[in-house]
Design a protein around this motif. Structure first.
Motif, PDB file in Angstrom:
ATOM      1  N   SER A 113       0.797  -1.226   0.000  1.00  0.00           N
ATOM      2  CA  SER A 113       0.000   0.000   0.000  1.00  0.00           C
ATOM      3  C   SER A 113       0.831   1.278   0.000  1.00  0.00           C
ATOM      4  O   SER A 113       0.300   2.369  -0.209  1.00  0.00           O
ATOM      5  CB  SER A 113      -0.925   0.001   1.218  1.00  0.00           C
ATOM      6  N   MET A 114       2.145   1.151   0.229  1.00  0.00           N
ATOM      7  CA  MET A 114       2.955   2.364   0.318  1.00  0.00           C
ATOM      8  C   MET A 114       3.169   3.014  -1.042  1.00  0.00           C
ATOM      9  O   MET A 114       3.011   2.386  -2.084  1.00  0.00           O
ATOM     10  CB  MET A 114       4.329   2.050   0.943  1.00  0.00           C
ATOM     11  N   ASP A 115       3.582   4.250  -0.965  1.00  0.00           N
ATOM     12  CA  ASP A 115       3.872   5.026  -2.161  1.00  0.00           C
ATOM     13  C   ASP A 115       4.970   4.356  -3.011  1.00  0.00           C
ATOM     14  O   ASP A 115       6.006   3.944  -2.490  1.00  0.00           O
ATOM     15  CB  ASP A 115       4.333   6.430  -1.718  1.00  0.00           C
ATOM     16  N   ALA A 116       4.707   4.227  -4.298  1.00  0.00           N
ATOM     17  CA  ALA A 116       5.619   3.489  -5.177  1.00  0.00           C
ATOM     18  C   ALA A 116       7.008   4.126  -5.234  1.00  0.00           C
ATOM     19  O   ALA A 116       8.028   3.438  -5.242  1.00  0.00           O
ATOM     20  CB  ALA A 116       5.018   3.392  -6.579  1.00  0.00           C
ATOM     21  N   MET A 117       7.039   5.416  -5.236  1.00  0.00           N
ATOM     22  CA  MET A 117       8.307   6.144  -5.342  1.00  0.00           C
ATOM     23  C   MET A 117       9.250   5.766  -4.203  1.00  0.00           C
ATOM     24  O   MET A 117      10.411   5.449  -4.421  1.00  0.00           O
ATOM     25  CB  MET A 117       8.018   7.648  -5.295  1.00  0.00           C
ATOM     26  N   PHE A 118       8.711   5.791  -2.995  1.00  0.00           N
ATOM     27  CA  PHE A 118       9.520   5.472  -1.807  1.00  0.00           C
ATOM     28  C   PHE A 118      10.105   4.069  -1.936  1.00  0.00           C
ATOM     29  O   PHE A 118      11.276   3.840  -1.675  1.00  0.00           O
ATOM     30  CB  PHE A 118       8.633   5.577  -0.550  1.00  0.00           C
ATOM     31  N   LYS A 119       9.243   3.125  -2.365  1.00  0.00           N
ATOM     32  CA  LYS A 119       9.688   1.737  -2.462  1.00  0.00           C
ATOM     33  C   LYS A 119      10.805   1.593  -3.497  1.00  0.00           C
ATOM     34  O   LYS A 119      11.764   0.855  -3.301  1.00  0.00           O
ATOM     35  CB  LYS A 119       8.500   0.834  -2.828  1.00  0.00           C
ATOM     36  N   GLN A 120      10.668   2.330  -4.622  1.00  0.00           N
ATOM     37  CA  GLN A 120      11.670   2.195  -5.675  1.00  0.00           C
ATOM     38  C   GLN A 120      13.031   2.717  -5.231  1.00  0.00           C
ATOM     39  O   GLN A 120      14.068   2.210  -5.636  1.00  0.00           O
ATOM     40  CB  GLN A 120      11.210   2.914  -6.947  1.00  0.00           C
ATOM     41  N   ILE A 121      12.998   3.694  -4.336  1.00  0.00           N
ATOM     42  CA  ILE A 121      14.266   4.254  -3.862  1.00  0.00           C
ATOM     43  C   ILE A 121      14.830   3.457  -2.693  1.00  0.00           C
ATOM     44  O   ILE A 121      15.995   3.092  -2.662  1.00  0.00           O
ATOM     45  CB  ILE A 121      14.078   5.730  -3.432  1.00  0.00           C
ATOM     46  N   MET A 122      13.941   3.155  -1.717  1.00  0.00           N
ATOM     47  CA  MET A 122      14.415   2.576  -0.459  1.00  0.00           C
ATOM     48  C   MET A 122      14.452   1.052  -0.447  1.00  0.00           C
ATOM     49  O   MET A 122      15.316   0.452   0.161  1.00  0.00           O
ATOM     50  CB  MET A 122      13.540   3.060   0.698  1.00  0.00           C
ATOM     51  N   LEU A 123      13.443   0.433  -1.086  1.00  0.00           N
ATOM     52  CA  LEU A 123      13.313  -1.027  -0.960  1.00  0.00           C
ATOM     53  C   LEU A 123      13.595  -1.695  -2.304  1.00  0.00           C
ATOM     54  O   LEU A 123      12.732  -2.294  -2.930  1.00  0.00           O
ATOM     55  CB  LEU A 123      11.910  -1.387  -0.459  1.00  0.00           C
ATOM     56  N   THR A 124      14.853  -1.574  -2.715  1.00  0.00           N
ATOM     57  CA  THR A 124      15.221  -2.018  -4.055  1.00  0.00           C
ATOM     58  C   THR A 124      15.135  -3.538  -4.217  1.00  0.00           C
ATOM     59  O   THR A 124      15.106  -4.043  -5.339  1.00  0.00           O
ATOM     60  CB  THR A 124      16.654  -1.570  -4.381  1.00  0.00           C
ATOM     61  N   GLY A 125      15.118  -4.247  -3.110  1.00  0.00           N
ATOM     62  CA  GLY A 125      15.074  -5.709  -3.183  1.00  0.00           C
ATOM     63  C   GLY A 125      13.693  -6.264  -3.463  1.00  0.00           C
ATOM     64  O   GLY A 125      13.550  -7.453  -3.739  1.00  0.00           O
ATOM     65  N   LEU A 126      12.674  -5.417  -3.346  1.00  0.00           N
ATOM     66  CA  LEU A 126      11.309  -5.902  -3.586  1.00  0.00           C
ATOM     67  C   LEU A 126      11.121  -6.203  -5.066  1.00  0.00           C
ATOM     68  O   LEU A 126      11.666  -5.507  -5.915  1.00  0.00           O
ATOM     69  CB  LEU A 126      10.285  -4.842  -3.157  1.00  0.00           C
ATOM     70  N   PRO A 127      10.327  -7.222  -5.386  1.00  0.00           N
ATOM     71  CA  PRO A 127      10.035  -7.495  -6.799  1.00  0.00           C
ATOM     72  C   PRO A 127       9.356  -6.284  -7.440  1.00  0.00           C
ATOM     73  O   PRO A 127       8.674  -5.512  -6.751  1.00  0.00           O
ATOM     74  CB  PRO A 127       9.065  -8.672  -6.748  1.00  0.00           C
ATOM     75  N   GLY A 128       9.559  -6.140  -8.737  1.00  0.00           N
ATOM     76  CA  GLY A 128       9.048  -4.974  -9.449  1.00  0.00           C
ATOM     77  C   GLY A 128       7.565  -4.728  -9.256  1.00  0.00           C
ATOM     78  O   GLY A 128       7.131  -3.590  -9.019  1.00  0.00           O
ATOM     79  N   TRP A 129       6.767  -5.805  -9.323  1.00  0.00           N
ATOM     80  CA  TRP A 129       5.314  -5.602  -9.231  1.00  0.00           C
ATOM     81  C   TRP A 129       4.896  -5.138  -7.852  1.00  0.00           C
ATOM     82  O   TRP A 129       3.898  -4.434  -7.697  1.00  0.00           O
ATOM     83  CB  TRP A 129       4.564  -6.852  -9.654  1.00  0.00           C
ATOM     84  N   VAL A 130       5.691  -5.496  -6.836  1.00  0.00           N
ATOM     85  CA  VAL A 130       5.364  -5.009  -5.492  1.00  0.00           C
ATOM     86  C   VAL A 130       5.764  -3.538  -5.371  1.00  0.00           C
ATOM     87  O   VAL A 130       5.052  -2.731  -4.778  1.00  0.00           O
ATOM     88  CB  VAL A 130       6.071  -5.854  -4.411  1.00  0.00           C
ATOM     89  N   GLN A 131       6.911  -3.222  -5.980  1.00  0.00           N
ATOM     90  CA  GLN A 131       7.361  -1.816  -5.937  1.00  0.00           C
ATOM     91  C   GLN A 131       6.331  -0.878  -6.557  1.00  0.00           C
ATOM     92  O   GLN A 131       6.067   0.205  -6.054  1.00  0.00           O
ATOM     93  CB  GLN A 131       8.697  -1.673  -6.665  1.00  0.00           C
ATOM     94  N   SER A 132       5.761  -1.330  -7.660  1.00  0.00           N
ATOM     95  CA  SER A 132       4.837  -0.426  -8.355  1.00  0.00           C
ATOM     96  C   SER A 132       3.401  -0.554  -7.825  1.00  0.00           C
ATOM     97  O   SER A 132       2.521   0.213  -8.215  1.00  0.00           O
ATOM     98  CB  SER A 132       4.875  -0.709  -9.859  1.00  0.00           C
ATOM     99  N   ALA A 133       3.177  -1.538  -6.955  1.00  0.00           N
ATOM    100  CA  ALA A 133       1.809  -1.747  -6.455  1.00  0.00           C
ATOM    101  C   ALA A 133       1.358  -0.583  -5.587  1.00  0.00           C
ATOM    102  O   ALA A 133       2.147   0.051  -4.896  1.00  0.00           O
ATOM    103  CB  ALA A 133       1.743  -3.038  -5.656  1.00  0.00           C
ATOM    104  N   HIS A 134       0.086  -0.286  -5.693  1.00  0.00           N
ATOM    105  CA  HIS A 134      -0.465   0.737  -4.804  1.00  0.00           C
ATOM    106  C   HIS A 134      -1.878   0.301  -4.425  1.00  0.00           C
ATOM    107  O   HIS A 134      -2.876   0.829  -4.905  1.00  0.00           O
ATOM    108  CB  HIS A 134      -0.466   2.094  -5.508  1.00  0.00           C
ATOM    109  N   VAL A 135      -1.936  -0.712  -3.582  1.00  0.00           N
ATOM    110  CA  VAL A 135      -3.190  -1.357  -3.232  1.00  0.00           C
ATOM    111  C   VAL A 135      -3.864  -0.582  -2.101  1.00  0.00           C
ATOM    112  O   VAL A 135      -3.191  -0.009  -1.244  1.00  0.00           O
ATOM    113  CB  VAL A 135      -2.924  -2.814  -2.782  1.00  0.00           C
ATOM    114  N   ALA A 136      -5.199  -0.553  -2.149  1.00  0.00           N
ATOM    115  CA  ALA A 136      -5.928   0.104  -1.061  1.00  0.00           C
ATOM    116  C   ALA A 136      -5.612  -0.598   0.255  1.00  0.00           C
ATOM    117  O   ALA A 136      -5.531  -1.831   0.298  1.00  0.00           O
ATOM    118  CB  ALA A 136      -7.436   0.029  -1.330  1.00  0.00           C
TER     119      ALA A 136
END
Lengths: 357, 253
Positions: free
Chosen positions: A84-107
């Motif tokens: 549910s977190m902001d995609a931008m933050f994940k792409q910068i901070m949590l680089t180990g997450l799979p791509g689809w999780v990084q871009s996910a923005h689930v309610a």
């Protein structure tokens, strides 16, 4: 006959209904009257009810103490945050997450269900091994599992952020959002304990040997409860991380485990009512002690306060005090009694009232 | 081996049977070379002084104890090494000397859960439990917590629980222990009716000679882990070895 049916139906649904209705009244009161502090205090209570219910589904029905369930809350909390977190933050901070999780923005509410599923899968894998062990070995093994999960989540920087907390986790909504999941947890626990699986598991809790002689597969029943309790812990962990808005692995560690188990034991580990009673009682006592540590200002300007750390010590003493007086917890394993008015419907046979002998 | 094959097969199909079973605990024999056969709808009395190996034998027959030597067959199937739950599922129920009820569940739930474990629905198991509880005289005790029952009612509930999963063989471990004479008579009525009402065979372990002698079709006497006599009650009763081994020990106590 009609009366009997009504009575048994009422008996079947009364406990969760009564508990949820009671909590709804308090929640409404808190929402209308309470300050922000009181509201978040009460929201935290509702979330703790979810978490203690998670412990209870396994411990209360199986009689096996499991210390590691906070790990499933941890799994659920992180899954909910990741989704549910902001995609931008994940792409910068949590680089180990799979791509689809990084871009996910689930309610957020939807990600709670994902958290439950993830925690259930974790519980299935771990439980398949742990539940085979004897009681004490199982308890220790669940504790070891908690340590393992905590170490992994605390150090896997590219996925969990490691020691740096995840921040900007969105909010689930107001107090009622937490309430809905709390109500769901109570209903799940109640349905399970009333189910054929629940009954067989409680039989094995009372006497494992007799349960085997009765043809009950104790292992299978325990595993079912373990997975279900893991799922509810995942739900609690998710809702908790939305409530906090900030997350580290240590949120779901020793101090939370200790607190939740104290609540379960104080309330009475063998009834769902005990869960609610324990959470409310211990939360209130510990809140009073926390305020005591903050201290009150005396007229002359001095502060009168409990020494720091007294909260934990006095909470421990409180638990000992309750257990000395009521070894089975405040509720002694019984459920919320049906109000007198409904308890024994007067036998009315074709309009005539039977005379009491 | 000399028996015709067909006859052996028929015999083996319908029985709970052990052959030449020995159980060793740390090299000490609890039972040695015991053979016992329980055919459908018969009542077999298993007697012997304390420590004769009766309960060990029940444990072997119910999967709680794997025999060190010998075989266990259940209706023709090799049941050696089966788990207690599996043996139970195949139709062998037991009661316990110590009661071993689900003491925090109520009376109805104790009986109901046995039906559920045997595959009945919750409602079906409940109906069955109600019937069985009525038969053993616990119809008025449905809501009582099992652990709070008087001792003799606990024994009856233990039997009811075993019956609720419709067993083909039921093993009763000292059901009359601690009962008064009138309670014994009532219990005997229940046990006597089991083959006809529930269609099950009974292995009855009992110290009360009056109970065993009047109920059993056959007797099996153990002493020191060995079979000393088998036969009809009236035959066994006259047997010198029985009198000295069993009654002698009882008198000596």
């Amino acid at each position: 006959m009609q009366n009997d049916k009504l009575k048994s139906l009422l008996e079947t649904v009364w406990t969760p209904f009564g508990l949820i209705a009671g909590l709804a009244v308090v929640t409404l009161f808190v929402q209308l009257m309470g300050t922000g502090t009181v509201q978040s205090f009460w929201t935290e209570i509702l979330i703790r009810i979810i978490l203690v219910t998670g412990f209870y589904i396994f411990i209360g029905n199986s009689g096996v103490f499991a210390f590691g369930h906070a790990a499933f809350a941890c799994v659920g909390g992180y899954v909910a945050a990741w989704l549910s977190m902001d995609a931008m933050f994940k792409q910068i901070m949590l680089t180990g997450l799979p791509g689809w999780v990084q871009s996910a923005h689930v309610a957020p509410w939807l990600s709670v269900f994902a958290a439950m599923a993830a925690a259930a899968v974790a519980a299935l894998v771990v439980g398949a091994v742990i539940v085979r062990l004897s009681d004490i070995a199982a308890s220790i093994a669940t504790f070891a599992f908690l340590l393992v999960v905590n170490r992994i989540y605390s150090n896997w920087d590219s996925v969990t952020g490691g020691a740096a907390p995840l921040t900007n986790i969105p909010s689930l909504g107001g107090i009622w959002a937490s309430f809905v999941f709390m109500a769901g947890a109570l209903v799940i626990a109640w349905l399970f304990q009333q189910s054929r699986f629940g009954l067989m598991l409680r039989a094995s809790r009372d006497d494992e040997v007799a349960a085997m002689a009765t043809g009950i597969s104790v292992y299978r029943m325990r595993l079912v409860a373990f997975v279900l309790s893991g799922a509810v812990m995942g739900c609690g962990g998710a809702v908790y991380s939305f409530f906090l808005g900030i997350l580290t692995a240590d949120v779901f560690y020793m101090s939370l485990t200790f607190l939740l188990l104290v609540m379960l034991v104080v309330g009475g580990a063998e009834s769902l009512t005990g869960v609610v009673v324990g959470v409310v009682a211990v939360s209130c006592v510990s809140e009073v002690l926390r305020l005591g540590e903050e201290g009150v200002a005396l007229p002359n300007g001095d502060m009168l306060a409990l020494p720091l750390g007294m909260q934990q010590i006095l909470l421990g003493i409180f638990m000992v005090f309750v257990l000395i007086n009521r070894a089975d917890g405040i509720t002694r394993g019984s459920e919320l009694p049906l109000p007198k008015a409904f308890r024994k419907p007067q036998s009315i046979v074709s309009g005539e009232r039977k005379t009491a002998s | 081996m000399a028996e015709p094959l067909a006859e052996t097969a028929t015999r083996a199909r319908e029985a709970l049977e052990i052959k030449h079973v020995s159980v060793l605990f740390d090299g000490l024999a609890a039972i040695s070379d015991v053979s016992l056969r329980l055919a459908p709808r018969e009542i077999v009395g298993l007697v012997g002084p304390n420590g004769a190996g009766k309960t060990t034998l029940v444990n072997v027959l119910t999967g709680f104890q794997k025999p060190t030597k010998g075989t266990l067959h259940l209706d023709g199937a090799d049941a050696r090494g089966w788990s207690p739950a599996r043996v139970r599922g195949a139709g062998v129920a037991r009661t316990f000397q110590a009661g071993r009820l689900f003491k925090k569940l109520d009376v109805l739930e104790n009986a109901q859960v046995a039906g559920i474990a045997s595959g009945l629905s919750k409602a079906g198991a409940r109906r069955r439990a109600q019937d069985v509880l009525e038969q053993v005289g616990l119809a008025d005790a449905h809501d009582k917590i099992a652990g709070s029952l008087p001792y003799t009612d606990q024994r009856r509930l233990d039997i009811a629980r075993a019956l609720c999963s419709a067993p083909k063989y039921i093993l009763l471990d000292e059901p009359a222990a601690g009962m008064s004479d009138s309670e014994c008579e009532e219990l005997m009525g229940i046990i006597r009716s089991l083959p006809a009402v529930h269609g099950c065979a009974v292995l009855l372990i009992e110290h009360n000679m009056h109970v065993v002698m009047s109920l059993s079709d056959r007797l099996h006497v153990l002493d020191g882990g060995r079979t000393i006599i088998e036969g009809l009650p009236e035959e066994v009763q006259k047997h010198e070895a029985f009198l000295s081994a069993y009654l002698g020990a009882e008198v000596a106590e």
